[in-house]
Design a protein around this motif. Structure first.
Motif, PDB file in Angstrom:
ATOM      1  N   ARG A  27       4.741  11.308 -11.945  1.00 32.10           N
ATOM      2  CA  ARG A  27       4.035  10.198 -12.591  1.00 32.10           C
ATOM      3  C   ARG A  27       5.033   9.257 -13.266  1.00 32.10           C
ATOM      4  NH1 ARG A  27       0.560  14.468 -15.404  1.00 32.10           N
ATOM      5  NH2 ARG A  27      -0.693  15.245 -13.665  1.00 32.10           N
TER       6      ARG A  27
ATOM      7  N   CYS B 227      -2.691   8.773  -2.729  1.00 29.58           N
ATOM      8  CA  CYS B 227      -1.281   9.132  -2.885  1.00 29.58           C
ATOM      9  C   CYS B 227      -1.027   9.779  -4.247  1.00 29.58           C
ATOM     10  CB  CYS B 227      -0.400   7.904  -2.701  1.00 29.58           C
ATOM     11  SG  CYS B 227       1.370   8.250  -2.752  1.00 29.58           S
ATOM     12  N   LEU B 228      -1.462   9.153  -5.318  1.00 30.72           N
ATOM     13  CA  LEU B 228      -1.207   9.657  -6.667  1.00 30.72           C
ATOM     14  C   LEU B 228      -1.638  11.107  -6.828  1.00 30.72           C
ATOM     15  CD1 LEU B 228      -0.447   9.194  -9.697  1.00 30.72           C
ATOM     16  CD2 LEU B 228      -2.861   8.568 -10.030  1.00 30.72           C
TER      17      LEU B 228
ATOM     18  N   TYR C   9      -1.812  -1.049  -3.894  1.00 30.36           N
ATOM     19  CA  TYR C   9      -3.015  -0.252  -3.643  1.00 30.36           C
ATOM     20  C   TYR C   9      -2.629   1.149  -3.202  1.00 30.36           C
ATOM     21  CZ  TYR C   9      -7.707   1.082  -2.340  1.00 30.36           C
ATOM     22  OH  TYR C   9      -8.914   1.730  -2.282  1.00 30.36           O
ATOM     23  N   ASP C  10      -3.378   2.126  -3.715  1.00 35.53           N
ATOM     24  CA  ASP C  10      -3.118   3.540  -3.444  1.00 35.53           C
ATOM     25  C   ASP C  10      -4.442   4.248  -3.225  1.00 35.53           C
ATOM     26  OD1 ASP C  10      -2.807   6.298  -3.646  1.00 35.53           O
ATOM     27  OD2 ASP C  10      -1.680   6.243  -5.511  1.00 35.53           O
ATOM     28  N   SER C  11      -4.663   4.729  -2.021  1.00 33.63           N
ATOM     29  CA  SER C  11      -5.843   5.535  -1.720  1.00 33.63           C
ATOM     30  C   SER C  11      -5.376   6.940  -1.335  1.00 33.63           C
ATOM     31  CB  SER C  11      -6.653   4.916  -0.573  1.00 33.63           C
ATOM     32  OG  SER C  11      -7.816   5.673  -0.318  1.00 33.63           O
TER      33      SER C  11
ATOM     34  N   GLU D  81       0.850  -1.198   0.000  1.00 30.66           N
ATOM     35  CA  GLU D  81       0.000   0.000   0.000  1.00 30.66           C
ATOM     36  C   GLU D  81       0.881   1.240   0.000  1.00 30.66           C
ATOM     37  OE1 GLU D  81      -3.759   2.295   2.034  1.00 30.66           O
ATOM     38  OE2 GLU D  81      -2.810   0.679   3.175  1.00 30.66           O
TER      39      GLU D  81
ATOM     40  N   LEU E 245      -6.996   8.739 -16.429  1.00 34.95           N
ATOM     41  CA  LEU E 245      -6.455   7.550 -15.766  1.00 34.95           C
ATOM     42  C   LEU E 245      -6.213   6.438 -16.769  1.00 34.95           C
ATOM     43  CD1 LEU E 245      -8.483   7.349 -12.429  1.00 34.95           C
ATOM     44  CD2 LEU E 245      -6.177   8.241 -12.786  1.00 34.95           C
TER      45      LEU E 245
ATOM     46  N   TYR F  22       6.192   7.059 -10.599  1.00 33.02           N
ATOM     47  CA  TYR F  22       5.082   6.204 -10.158  1.00 33.02           C
ATOM     48  C   TYR F  22       4.912   5.022 -11.111  1.00 33.02           C
ATOM     49  CZ  TYR F  22       0.466   5.366  -8.004  1.00 33.02           C
ATOM     50  OH  TYR F  22      -0.613   4.833  -7.330  1.00 33.02           O
TER      51      TYR F  22
ATOM     52  N   LEU G 124      -6.708   1.856  -7.070  1.00 30.84           N
ATOM     53  CA  LEU G 124      -6.478   3.287  -6.908  1.00 30.84           C
ATOM     54  C   LEU G 124      -7.766   3.991  -6.490  1.00 30.84           C
ATOM     55  CD1 LEU G 124      -4.576   5.807  -7.565  1.00 30.84           C
ATOM     56  CD2 LEU G 124      -5.667   5.782  -9.823  1.00 30.84           C
TER      57      LEU G 124
ATOM     58  N   PHE H 184      -3.520  -3.536  -9.625  1.00 32.08           N
ATOM     59  CA  PHE H 184      -3.228  -2.195  -9.114  1.00 32.08           C
ATOM     60  C   PHE H 184      -4.563  -1.506  -8.847  1.00 32.08           C
ATOM     61  CE2 PHE H 184      -2.800   2.312 -10.723  1.00 32.08           C
ATOM     62  CZ  PHE H 184      -2.383   2.841  -9.511  1.00 32.08           C
TER      63      PHE H 184
ATOM     64  N   CYS I 227      -8.618   8.212  -6.206  1.00 34.96           N
ATOM     65  CA  CYS I 227      -8.023   9.540  -6.386  1.00 34.96           C
ATOM     66  C   CYS I 227      -9.105  10.576  -6.646  1.00 34.96           C
ATOM     67  CB  CYS I 227      -7.017   9.534  -7.542  1.00 34.96           C
ATOM     68  SG  CYS I 227      -7.746   9.340  -9.165  1.00 34.96           S
TER      69      CYS I 227
END
Length: 227
Positions: free
Chosen positions: A135, A126-127, A122-124, A62, A192, A138, A154, A152, A156
């Motif tokens: 990017r 961050c991006l 998993y990214d909640s 994460e 995206l 990333y 996400l 993956f 955002c």
């Protein structure tokens, strides 16, 4: 004169200096913050993917884990979890919530991880706090750490919601002129898709509210698979 740029990494670090970072420790130290990002509940989309498929276990990484609400949900689902955040305050809070997750205080682009590859990244949130030039970093991180066949996920900021908390829709070039990310970058579904066009789209939709899990209407959620 300083002529120190000799690599892409040198250039990226120089561009980092155009922006002032959010004071994340102060953000997480305010546990009475009115926005419910610190709820114990995981993201509704992550919970649904774990209950209904296609996420079925393995190793999970994460990015920007905060106080660990999603990391602990992944652990409960049987994942071996590494979770990364820059904020000591966030990780101190996570440590109060439970054990069994390996938390790493680090920049996501410079963390020393125990595994090279993961079944899930998993990214909640961050991006959308990364400057445009990051990017590049990333995508390289995903390419390096996500297994073939892995997923993956996400969440955002979503463009076009009209919500004051949904981030900025200013063009990338304007952000450098302003020297500010204006609280975070909002993305459209097509943006995206273009950004992650090397991955297979599994789901891309607005986050759902009123599910009994964490959900706010100004976020987009997406799940991609690496072939």
């Amino acid at each position: 004169m300083n002529r120190d740029i000799r690599s892409v990494d040198d250039l990226l670090r120089m561009l980092d200096g155009f922006f002032r970072d959010i004071e994340w420790d102060g953000f997480y130290e305010d546990r009475d913050h009115p926005v419910p990002f610190f709820a114990d509940q995981p993201d509704e989309n992550l919970d649904a993917w774990l209950r209904e498929g296609p996420l079925t276990g393995g190793r999970a990484l994460e990015l920007g884990c905060g106080p660990g609400r999603n990391a602990f949900r992944l652990k409960a689902a049987g994942y071996d979890v590494d979770a990364v955040d820059r904020s000591p305050a966030a990780l101190a809070w996570a440590a109060e919530r439970g054990t069994g997750v390996r938390f790493h205080q680090a920049d996501i682009f410079a963390v020393d991880l125990p595994h090279e590859t993961y079944d899930l990244v998993y990214d909640s949130g961050c991006l959308h706090h990364l400057a445009p030039h990051r990017r590049i970093s990333y995508l390289a991180l995903l390419d390096r750490h996500l297994k073939p066949g892995g997923h993956f996920g996400l969440a955002c900021f979503a463009a076009g919601t009209g919500d004051p908390g949904s981030g900025t829709e200013l063009p990338d070039a304007q952000l450098y002129r302003d020297g500010s990310l204006h609280g975070g970058l909002a993305y459209t579904p097509d943006e995206l898709r273009r950004l992650f066009d090397g991955y297979t789209e599994v789901e891309l939709r607005p986050m759902k509210a009123d599910t009994g899990r964490f959900g706010v209407p100004f976020l987009l959620v997406a799940l991609f698979r690496k072939e």
